[in-house]
Design a protein around this motif. Structure first.
Motif, PDB file in Angstrom:
ATOM      1  N   CYS A 285     -30.416   2.851  -8.687  1.00  0.00           N
ATOM      2  CA  CYS A 285     -29.181   3.395  -8.123  1.00  0.00           C
ATOM      3  C   CYS A 285     -28.173   3.582  -9.264  1.00  0.00           C
ATOM      4  O   CYS A 285     -28.448   3.234 -10.417  1.00  0.00           O
ATOM      5  CB  CYS A 285     -28.631   2.501  -7.006  1.00  0.00           C
ATOM      6  SG  CYS A 285     -27.668   1.089  -7.575  1.00  0.00           S
ATOM      7  N   ASN A 287     -25.516   2.037  -9.916  1.00  0.00           N
ATOM      8  CA  ASN A 287     -25.110   0.766 -10.496  1.00  0.00           C
ATOM      9  C   ASN A 287     -26.204   0.185 -11.402  1.00  0.00           C
ATOM     10  O   ASN A 287     -25.907  -0.377 -12.454  1.00  0.00           O
ATOM     11  CB  ASN A 287     -24.770  -0.222  -9.368  1.00  0.00           C
ATOM     12  CG  ASN A 287     -24.140  -1.486  -9.900  1.00  0.00           C
ATOM     13  OD1 ASN A 287     -23.059  -1.459 -10.467  1.00  0.00           O
ATOM     14  ND2 ASN A 287     -24.853  -2.592  -9.744  1.00  0.00           N
ATOM     15  N   CYS A 288     -27.474   0.361 -11.002  1.00  0.00           N
ATOM     16  CA  CYS A 288     -28.593  -0.124 -11.835  1.00  0.00           C
ATOM     17  C   CYS A 288     -28.480   0.466 -13.241  1.00  0.00           C
ATOM     18  O   CYS A 288     -28.695  -0.215 -14.231  1.00  0.00           O
ATOM     19  CB  CYS A 288     -29.936   0.321 -11.271  1.00  0.00           C
ATOM     20  SG  CYS A 288     -30.447  -0.422  -9.735  1.00  0.00           S
ATOM     21  N   CYS A 407     -29.725  -5.943  -9.392  1.00  0.00           N
ATOM     22  CA  CYS A 407     -28.577  -5.056  -9.173  1.00  0.00           C
ATOM     23  C   CYS A 407     -27.720  -5.575  -8.027  1.00  0.00           C
ATOM     24  O   CYS A 407     -28.226  -5.889  -6.962  1.00  0.00           O
ATOM     25  CB  CYS A 407     -29.057  -3.628  -8.861  1.00  0.00           C
ATOM     26  SG  CYS A 407     -27.726  -2.529  -8.323  1.00  0.00           S
ATOM     27  N   CYS A 410     -28.015  -2.596  -5.102  1.00  0.00           N
ATOM     28  CA  CYS A 410     -29.248  -2.336  -4.355  1.00  0.00           C
ATOM     29  C   CYS A 410     -30.257  -3.487  -4.448  1.00  0.00           C
ATOM     30  O   CYS A 410     -31.182  -3.551  -3.647  1.00  0.00           O
ATOM     31  CB  CYS A 410     -29.889  -1.011  -4.767  1.00  0.00           C
ATOM     32  SG  CYS A 410     -30.681  -1.020  -6.391  1.00  0.00           S
TER      33      CYS A 410
END
Ligand SMILES: [Zn+2]
Length: 425
Positions: A285, A287-288, A407, A410
């Motif tokens: 995602c 953010n990852c 993460c 997710c």
């Protein structure tokens, strides 16, 4: 050469259904160009903000023999409007014996009346006939795309998708078009001061008059609920906004509703940029990727005075804010927008055999990097030369990014039946 008059096929069809008696003048509007050699005539309100000089326009139905009394028609048009400055367009409509609509235009000025070369703007199926084979345009017409950020990055993406035949858009942005935007934006001087959403909507409708375009003039960070509602209903989310907070918010929404998202951006002065595709729960995602340190040293491009004012103390003068706006060239933004369009069309065409399906085998990566010049984050890159073993400017690189099991966005939501199948080992 006869003047040319363009009319929308569908408007003529509509007109024929409600204009039942011959000889009655129905008022429309026309726009004239280039010393009255070209006119665009509308029998209903134009679907977009038109250009050209406004001219009177009337429509009249021919009698059962397909005729009109042109002398009488001309004098009633002259009685209705002042033609000393500009002519009027008169559309004579009729139905052919096989049922097809007929329309011929006349140009009436204060001194004469002349026939015009009348041309139809066709129905949707014909507008996109040249895309056939490469894309399934009838399927694309039903696809819903949400585009957040209608600046120099988002606006060409939206417009190119409309050109390809994508039929439903929600455009979200609360900035207005500033003078400094013009050189890189799909909209021009005529749109100064307008909301970018509305100006881009008009550009889309110029390319695809059958598109359905909804606009939201909101700051997404302050209007999460309505934006999330739009994301929940879309087939693809395209993020070309200019701040991280909006991207983190949109990432959460795309995961909440399992909607594929594309994030594209340019770094300072468009020295380069990157594109990230997020397939929720199967790949990394936002953010990852962006919490991993991959973006160190890349400073976001600043293209609006609003962005500069947001990072400056209140006492700083406007000139300082203006000096902070450092933008790249349109040609530096174009490759990033182009890559977003390609991936978007691939995602929207998934499941259909089309000419672009083979791209699926090539565009395996979820994160793509582009460098326009050897500066900023790319300053240490070697010269572009004949060797292909090192990264160089002006080439795309697919980067191997992985879903982070830790993460915060997710990772914690992992379900037992959701293996990390998106991770490239
Ligand atoms: Zn994640």
């Amino acid at each position: 050469m006869e003047p040319i008059v363009y009319v929308l096929d569908e408007q003529v069809r509509d007109l024929l259904t409600h204009l039942t008696s011959a000889g009655t003048l129905e008022e429309g509007v026309a726009f004239g160009f280039d010393d009255w050699t070209v006119f665009h005539a509308y029998t209903e309100k134009p679907f977009t903000t038109p250009s050209g000089i406004v001219c009177p326009c009337f429509a009249v139905r021919a009698d059962t023999a397909g005729m009109v009394d042109e002398t009488r028609l001309t004098s009633s048009v002259r009685a209705r409007t002042d033609l000393s400055e500009r002519p009027a367009v008169v559309l004579v409509v009729d139905t052919h014996s096989d049922g097809t609509p007929q329309c011929r235009a006349l140009i009436v000025s204060h001194s004469k009346m002349a026939a015009a070369d009348t041309r139809f703007v066709p129905r949707r199926s014909e507008l996109y006939s040249r895309n056939a084979g490469l894309l399934e345009t009838s399927a694309l017409a039903a696809k819903k795309v949400v585009v957040v950020g209608l600046g120099s990055g988002g606006s060409p993406v939206a417009l190119d998708l409309a050109r390809a035949g994508v039929g439903q858009f929600t455009l979200i942005d609360f900035d207005r078009l500033e003078l400094g935007n013009i050189s890189r934006h799909v909209c021009g001087i005529n749109d100064l001061g307008r909301y970018k959403t509305l100006a881009v909507r008009d550009q889309i409708l110029q390319k695809n008059p059958y598109a359905s375009v909804t606009t939201m003039e909101v700051n997404i960070n302050q209007a999460l609920a309505p934006v999330e509602e739009a994301v929940a209903k879309c087939d693809l989310l395209i993020v070309a906004s200019d701040n991280d907070q909006s991207r983190f918010n949109l990432n959460q929404m795309s995961l909440n509703h399992n909607r594929t998202a594309l994030y594209g951006r340019a770094i300072t002065r468009a020295a380069g940029g990157d594109v990230l595709r997020v397939r929720p729960w199967t790949g990394p995602c936002y953010n990852c990727v962006f919490s991993s340190g991959l973006i160190d040293g890349r400073e976001e491009e600043m293209s609006q005075k609003r962005q500069a004012l947001a990072v400056l103390p209140a006492y700083v003068e406007e000139d300082k804010a203006n000096a902070m706006i450092q933008v790249g060239l349109s040609s530096d933004i174009a490759p990033i927008a182009n890559m977003m369009v390609k991936i978007a069309l691939l995602e929207l065409s998934r499941g259909q055999e089309t000419g672009i399906s083979t791209l699926d085998e090539d565009l395996k990566a979820d994160f793509y990097i582009w460098a326009n010049r050897r500066e900023e984050a790319y300053a240490a890159w070697p010269l572009m030369n004949y060797k292909w073993t090192r990264p160089s400017i002006l080439r795309w690189y697919g980067a191997r990014v992985e879903r982070d099991p830790q993460c915060l966005v997710c990772g914690g939501h992992l379900k037992a039946d959701t293996p990390l199948q998106g991770i490239v080992q």
